[in-house]
Design an enzyme around this catalytic site. Structure first.
Site, PDB file in Angstrom:
ATOM      1  N   CYS A   2      13.396 -10.384  24.346  1.00  0.00           N
ATOM      2  CA  CYS A   2      13.743  -8.915  24.259  1.00  0.00           C
ATOM      3  C   CYS A   2      12.630  -7.744  24.682  1.00  0.00           C
ATOM      4  O   CYS A   2      11.616  -7.708  24.564  1.00  0.00           O
ATOM      5  CB  CYS A   2      14.451  -8.138  22.997  1.00  0.00           C
ATOM      6  SG  CYS A   2      15.657  -9.430  22.502  1.00  0.00           S
ATOM      7  N   ARG A  27      11.445 -10.935  29.621  1.00  0.00           N
ATOM      8  CA  ARG A  27      11.611 -11.011  28.079  1.00  0.00           C
ATOM      9  C   ARG A  27      12.966 -11.549  27.801  1.00  0.00           C
ATOM     10  O   ARG A  27      13.306 -11.653  26.681  1.00  0.00           O
ATOM     11  CB  ARG A  27      11.256  -9.886  27.349  1.00  0.00           C
ATOM     12  CG  ARG A  27       9.632  -9.344  27.908  1.00  0.00           C
ATOM     13  CD  ARG A  27       9.341  -8.225  27.111  1.00  0.00           C
ATOM     14  NE  ARG A  27       9.477  -8.390  25.775  1.00  0.00           N
ATOM     15  CZ  ARG A  27       8.101  -8.814  24.971  1.00  0.00           C
ATOM     16  NH1 ARG A  27       7.055  -9.001  25.540  1.00  0.00           N
ATOM     17  NH2 ARG A  27       8.072  -8.762  23.869  1.00  0.00           N
ATOM     18  N   TRP A  74      17.540 -10.957  25.019  1.00  0.00           N
ATOM     19  CA  TRP A  74      17.533 -12.434  24.755  1.00  0.00           C
ATOM     20  C   TRP A  74      18.211 -12.806  23.576  1.00  0.00           C
ATOM     21  O   TRP A  74      17.646 -12.530  22.451  1.00  0.00           O
ATOM     22  CB  TRP A  74      16.223 -13.222  24.788  1.00  0.00           C
ATOM     23  CG  TRP A  74      16.208 -14.555  25.171  1.00  0.00           C
ATOM     24  CD1 TRP A  74      16.261 -15.214  26.165  1.00  0.00           C
ATOM     25  CD2 TRP A  74      15.914 -15.271  24.114  1.00  0.00           C
ATOM     26  NE1 TRP A  74      16.145 -16.459  26.056  1.00  0.00           N
ATOM     27  CE2 TRP A  74      15.980 -16.906  24.718  1.00  0.00           C
ATOM     28  CE3 TRP A  74      15.949 -15.238  22.604  1.00  0.00           C
ATOM     29  CZ2 TRP A  74      15.962 -17.838  23.887  1.00  0.00           C
ATOM     30  CZ3 TRP A  74      15.790 -16.647  21.878  1.00  0.00           C
ATOM     31  CH2 TRP A  74      15.734 -17.835  22.554  1.00  0.00           C
ATOM     32  N   ASN A 100      13.341  -5.248  19.211  1.00  0.00           N
ATOM     33  CA  ASN A 100      13.006  -6.601  19.604  1.00  0.00           C
ATOM     34  C   ASN A 100      12.034  -7.162  18.296  1.00  0.00           C
ATOM     35  O   ASN A 100      11.475  -6.791  17.535  1.00  0.00           O
ATOM     36  CB  ASN A 100      11.860  -6.398  20.511  1.00  0.00           C
ATOM     37  CG  ASN A 100      10.992  -7.488  20.672  1.00  0.00           C
ATOM     38  OD1 ASN A 100      11.619  -8.589  20.765  1.00  0.00           O
ATOM     39  ND2 ASN A 100       9.730  -7.444  21.271  1.00  0.00           N
ATOM     40  N   GLY A 101      12.946  -8.613  17.974  1.00  0.00           N
ATOM     41  CA  GLY A 101      12.496  -9.252  17.021  1.00  0.00           C
ATOM     42  C   GLY A 101      13.517  -9.874  16.387  1.00  0.00           C
ATOM     43  O   GLY A 101      14.755  -9.812  16.804  1.00  0.00           O
ATOM     44  N   GLU A 496       2.428 -31.228  32.741  1.00  0.00           N
ATOM     45  CA  GLU A 496       2.573 -29.722  33.035  1.00  0.00           C
ATOM     46  C   GLU A 496       3.482 -29.754  34.342  1.00  0.00           C
ATOM     47  O   GLU A 496       4.248 -28.861  34.595  1.00  0.00           O
ATOM     48  CB  GLU A 496       1.252 -28.918  33.344  1.00  0.00           C
ATOM     49  CG  GLU A 496       1.162 -27.491  33.893  1.00  0.00           C
ATOM     50  CD  GLU A 496       2.114 -26.427  33.209  1.00  0.00           C
ATOM     51  OE1 GLU A 496       2.334 -26.934  32.030  1.00  0.00           O
ATOM     52  OE2 GLU A 496       2.377 -25.489  33.611  1.00  0.00           O
ATOM     53  N   LYS A 500       7.144 -27.857  34.800  1.00  0.00           N
ATOM     54  CA  LYS A 500       7.504 -26.854  35.801  1.00  0.00           C
ATOM     55  C   LYS A 500       8.650 -26.970  36.564  1.00  0.00           C
ATOM     56  O   LYS A 500       9.418 -26.213  36.751  1.00  0.00           O
ATOM     57  CB  LYS A 500       6.187 -26.466  36.839  1.00  0.00           C
ATOM     58  CG  LYS A 500       5.113 -25.879  36.698  1.00  0.00           C
ATOM     59  CD  LYS A 500       5.108 -24.689  36.203  1.00  0.00           C
ATOM     60  CE  LYS A 500       5.554 -23.905  34.843  1.00  0.00           C
ATOM     61  NZ  LYS A 500       4.305 -23.899  33.941  1.00  0.00           N
ATOM     62  N   GLU A 503      11.835 -26.533  34.240  1.00  0.00           N
ATOM     63  CA  GLU A 503      12.286 -25.238  33.773  1.00  0.00           C
ATOM     64  C   GLU A 503      12.695 -24.108  34.872  1.00  0.00           C
ATOM     65  O   GLU A 503      13.684 -23.588  34.653  1.00  0.00           O
ATOM     66  CB  GLU A 503      11.041 -24.302  32.928  1.00  0.00           C
ATOM     67  CG  GLU A 503       9.734 -24.378  33.671  1.00  0.00           C
ATOM     68  CD  GLU A 503       8.765 -23.643  32.983  1.00  0.00           C
ATOM     69  OE1 GLU A 503       7.569 -23.663  33.275  1.00  0.00           O
ATOM     70  OE2 GLU A 503       9.047 -22.751  32.092  1.00  0.00           O
ATOM     71  N   HIS A 519       6.036 -50.183  29.040  1.00  0.00           N
ATOM     72  CA  HIS A 519       6.440 -50.256  27.520  1.00  0.00           C
ATOM     73  C   HIS A 519       7.760 -49.872  27.494  1.00  0.00           C
ATOM     74  O   HIS A 519       7.980 -49.571  26.243  1.00  0.00           O
ATOM     75  CB  HIS A 519       5.336 -49.903  26.653  1.00  0.00           C
ATOM     76  CG  HIS A 519       4.034 -50.422  26.847  1.00  0.00           C
ATOM     77  ND1 HIS A 519       3.885 -51.555  26.363  1.00  0.00           N
ATOM     78  CD2 HIS A 519       3.059 -50.105  27.550  1.00  0.00           C
ATOM     79  CE1 HIS A 519       2.583 -51.913  26.533  1.00  0.00           C
ATOM     80  NE2 HIS A 519       1.907 -50.990  27.453  1.00  0.00           N
ATOM     81  N   LYS A 620      10.239 -15.113  28.592  1.00  0.00           N
ATOM     82  CA  LYS A 620       8.676 -15.296  28.958  1.00  0.00           C
ATOM     83  C   LYS A 620       7.828 -15.346  27.585  1.00  0.00           C
ATOM     84  O   LYS A 620       6.881 -16.094  27.322  1.00  0.00           O
ATOM     85  CB  LYS A 620       8.095 -13.953  29.691  1.00  0.00           C
ATOM     86  CG  LYS A 620       6.855 -13.900  29.987  1.00  0.00           C
ATOM     87  CD  LYS A 620       6.442 -14.963  30.939  1.00  0.00           C
ATOM     88  CE  LYS A 620       4.955 -15.278  31.419  1.00  0.00           C
ATOM     89  NZ  LYS A 620       4.783 -16.362  32.167  1.00  0.00           N
TER      90      LYS A 620
HETATM   91  C1  F6R Z   1       6.105 -22.566  30.625  1.00  0.00           C
HETATM   92  C2  F6R Z   1       5.812 -21.504  29.780  1.00  0.00           C
HETATM   93  C3  F6R Z   1       5.832 -21.339  28.477  1.00  0.00           C
HETATM   94  C4  F6R Z   1       4.803 -20.922  27.640  1.00  0.00           C
HETATM   95  C5  F6R Z   1       4.834 -20.837  26.162  1.00  0.00           C
HETATM   96  C6  F6R Z   1       3.755 -20.352  25.483  1.00  0.00           C
HETATM   97  O1  F6R Z   1       5.979 -22.263  31.912  1.00  0.00           O
HETATM   98  O2  F6R Z   1       5.338 -20.377  30.401  1.00  0.00           O
HETATM   99  O3  F6R Z   1       5.780 -22.907  28.164  1.00  0.00           O
HETATM  100  O4  F6R Z   1       3.339 -21.528  28.068  1.00  0.00           O
HETATM  101  O5  F6R Z   1       6.023 -20.479  25.901  1.00  0.00           O
HETATM  102  O6  F6R Z   1       3.670 -19.110  25.603  1.00  0.00           O
HETATM  103  P1  F6R Z   1       2.360 -18.149  25.494  1.00  0.00           P
HETATM  104  O7  F6R Z   1       1.225 -18.824  26.508  1.00  0.00           O
HETATM  105  O8  F6R Z   1       2.754 -16.731  25.907  1.00  0.00           O
HETATM  106  O9  F6R Z   1       2.043 -18.337  24.198  1.00  0.00           O
END
Ligand code: F6R
Length: 625
Positions: A2, A27, A74, A100-101, A496, A500, A503, A519, A620
């Protein structure tokens, strides 16, 4: 999760609020709303869907008021719907709140308020807040004399917000409007971010700096349980006991363009292209005349020698950055290093004591699980070090030490430049440990530093031409499943890269240590399946090639990411696609090899016509468990 925005000034509030919300959509983006003081009344407009839906509303265009609050959601409690969207008002419509929270005890509070005659329209946890404020505000009404005293009324408003927040268990950043106090706004935060931007005869509020950076560079970073009472030309700060105090503002040096798309189609693409700069800035002043400097750390040789272990704790991509540096830290510091997922670590009573150094990686500095894990380590007596990108973020207020990546604002939900900057900074940290511990020869250190300094140029080389990657994306975008393989440090990159693609393109993907495939997982390999292999470690390449040959035999379509030196040792004709990257020191290779794989995920998502920057179900900043 949010995003919230507020404005109090002389301009029309609605366009400023909507522009701020648009920058905060990363957010959360399932519903949005605004409340504006309009001729002494609180006018609320909200709906399910993106912020742009609101922009089209005639009712919003007609709003003339110059004080307002806004929210992009969100959903946590209650499905995305108009009724559950913020702002929420009390049942008498005298106060409006955006939040927010998460309010953990909202069910009990709601029952208490219902007994007092309050009614509720939504399923949210937030709706208890305006009702609590209303209750305390009216309870405070003493004599007619007090009611007519303007200053007293204002203070009564702040006091009611404080009394309401005293009742809340959980996290919150809230903005409050009051019908009876139409020229004031009250804001407060606890464990959710909130910043105040100071303008000339106007003030701004937002969940983060980029949302309002085009209006001001002077910011107040509100601490937990600090209250601010804002008018057009004044901001008064109160501590948790409502004692007034003076707060110093900070001046931000980023420019607003850093938070805009700047000609790129998407933030993610812009941020991928910003990696050379982000890495240069992160190395920045840390390296001088062949040594690594961390002036904000005061670790002595004795302290580092006393450590029995280092724990790196983080979530998602930030955790992958930890995996990518684990062996480098171990090799350079000779201290046993573990990497863990914050949401697991915090609940398993980890063996942490004063002989453990705990490092927390978080781009946003707001991730709830990472912050909770840090608090746990502090309780257990360990020193805590936060690695973050956001100055003044919540984690920096909790950690014993904070060091910053200088990636600039990362807006796209999928993390790219934060990841490569985190690895850069952590490799520098590992070298700093080695220097203090005298584990590294001067020339060795100089060589790694030399190599680090040319990394940005190598990434620029990769970014110069993307046609081949776009072509592979066209071959892959209809796939249902893909696999990413690697050994050693390349396995961390595979993990990683796999995240990517999942997501932002919604293709199911798995990453595997290449030697582990036999395995069990190899049973999934069938004709036509896409497998991506990463091979940059000369000591392990032969082994990985054998594993890839095993899956080629079973009909897989293979794409490999290799460097020039490795390419010379292989018959690359056996692979379907070969992506070549510049060669670098193995420890640094994740910073280089991830770049074409970020691009691959990006172009697959584009081929599928998806919203790259705002993938479904994601946000995010994950400020809830
Ligand atoms: C994936 C991504 C998430 C963040 C995770 C931690 O692309 O961005 O997996 O890495 O939510 O977020 P932070 O780094 O803000 O703690």
């Amino acid at each position: 999760m949010c995003g919230i925005v507020g404005y109090i000034g002389k301009q029309k509030a609605a366009p400023i609020l909507l522009a701020g919300l648009a920058k905060l959509e990363y957010r959360g983006y399932d519903s949005a709303g605004i409340a504006v003081m309009e001729n002494g009344k609180i006018e609320v407009q909200k709906d399910k869907g993106r912020v742009c839906n609101l922009c089209e509303k005639k009712e919003i265009e007609n709003l003339q008021g110059s004080i307002g609050i806004a929210h992009t959601r969100w959903a946590t409690h209650g499905e995305p719907s108009k009724i559950n969207s913020h702002p929420h008002t009390d049942s008498n419509e005298e106060f409006a709140v955006v939040h927010n929270g998460i309010i953990e005890n909202y069910v009990e509070l709601r029952k208490e308020l219902e007994k007092k005659g309050y009614s509720f329209k939504s399923d949210t946890d937030t709706e208890v807040i305006p009702n609590l404020i209303h209750y305390f505000y009216n309870k405070e009404k003493t004599s007619q004399e007090d009611v007519n005293d303007e200053n007293n009324n204002e203070l009564k408003f702040v006091k009611a917000v404080k009394q309401a927040t005293d009742k809340l268990i959980g996290s919150f950043a809230i903005e409050v409007l009051s019908k009876e106090n139409p020229d004031i706004m009250v804001v407060v935060r606890k464990d959710s971010p909130l910043v105040i931007g100071k303008g000339y005869n106007e003030n701004y509020i937002a969940s983060d700096i980029p949302a309002i950076l085009s209006y001001t560079k002077d910011f107040y970073l509100l601490e937990n349980l600090e209250f601010a009472m804002l008018t057009r030309d004044n901001i008064r700060f109160f501590d948790k006991d409502l004692k007034e105090f003076n707060k110093k503002s900070d001046t931000i040096t980023w420019n607003a363009m850093a938070a805009d798309k700047n000609g790129y189609e998407d933030y993610m693409l812009k941020e991928i292209y910003e990696q050379p700069t982000a890495i240069r800035e992160t190395i920045g002043t840390r390296v001088n005349e062949g040594i690594c400097k961390f002036d904000e750390l005061d670790f002595s040789k004795e302290y580092l020698q006393s450590l029995t272990q280092i724990y790196i704790v983080a979530c998602g991509t930030a955790m992958h950055a930890g995996l990518a540096v684990k062996s480098t830290i171990e090799r350079l510091s000779k201290i046993h290093t573990e990497v863990d997922i914050a949401s697991e670590f915090r609940y398993r009573d980890p063996l942490v004591d004063e002989k453990t150094l705990c490092i927390f990686i978080t781009q946003s500095g707001e991730t709830a699980d990472t912050i909770a894990a840090l608090k746990l380590c502090k309780e257990k007596g360990a020193k805590t070090l936060a690695v973050t990108n956001v100055i003044g973020s919540s984690i920096t207020r909790e950690a014993d030490y904070s060091i910053y990546t200088h990636a600039g604002p990362e807006i796209a939900v999928a993390s790219t430049k934060a990841y490569t900057s985190q690895i850069t900074l952590l490799v520098l940290l590992a070298m700093y440990f080695a220097q203090i511990l005298e584990n590294i020869e001067k020339h060795e250190l100089e060589n790694i530093i030399k190599e680090m300094l040319v990394l940005p140029n190598k990434i620029e080389d990769i970014l110069k031409s993307t046609e081949q990657i776009q072509e592979i994306a066209k071959q892959m975008y209809k796939e249902k499943d893909v696999f990413y393989l690697g050994r050693g440090i390349d396995y961390t990159t595979a993990t990683e890269a796999s995240l990517k693609v999942k997501e932002i393109s919604y293709i199911h993907s798995e990453s595997y240590a290449a030697g582990e495939l036999k395995h069990g997982t190899i049973a999934l390999i069938e004709k036509g399946i896409n497998v991506i292999g990463i091979m940059t470690d000369p000591n392990l390449v032969k082994k990985t090639v054998s594993n890839i040959e095993e899956i080629i035999t079973r009909g897989a379509v293979t794409t490999v990411v290799i460097n020039e030196k490795i390419a010379q040792t292989l018959d690359t004709r056996i692979f379907t696609n070969v992506i070549r990257v510049p060669e670098t020191e193995t420890w640094l290779s994740p910073i280089v090899t991830i770049v074409p794989l970020q691009l691959l995920a990006y172009y697959i998502s584009k081929e599928k016509g998806l919203d790259v920057d705002k993938p479904r179900n994601l946000a995010k900043s994950v400020t809830v468990e």
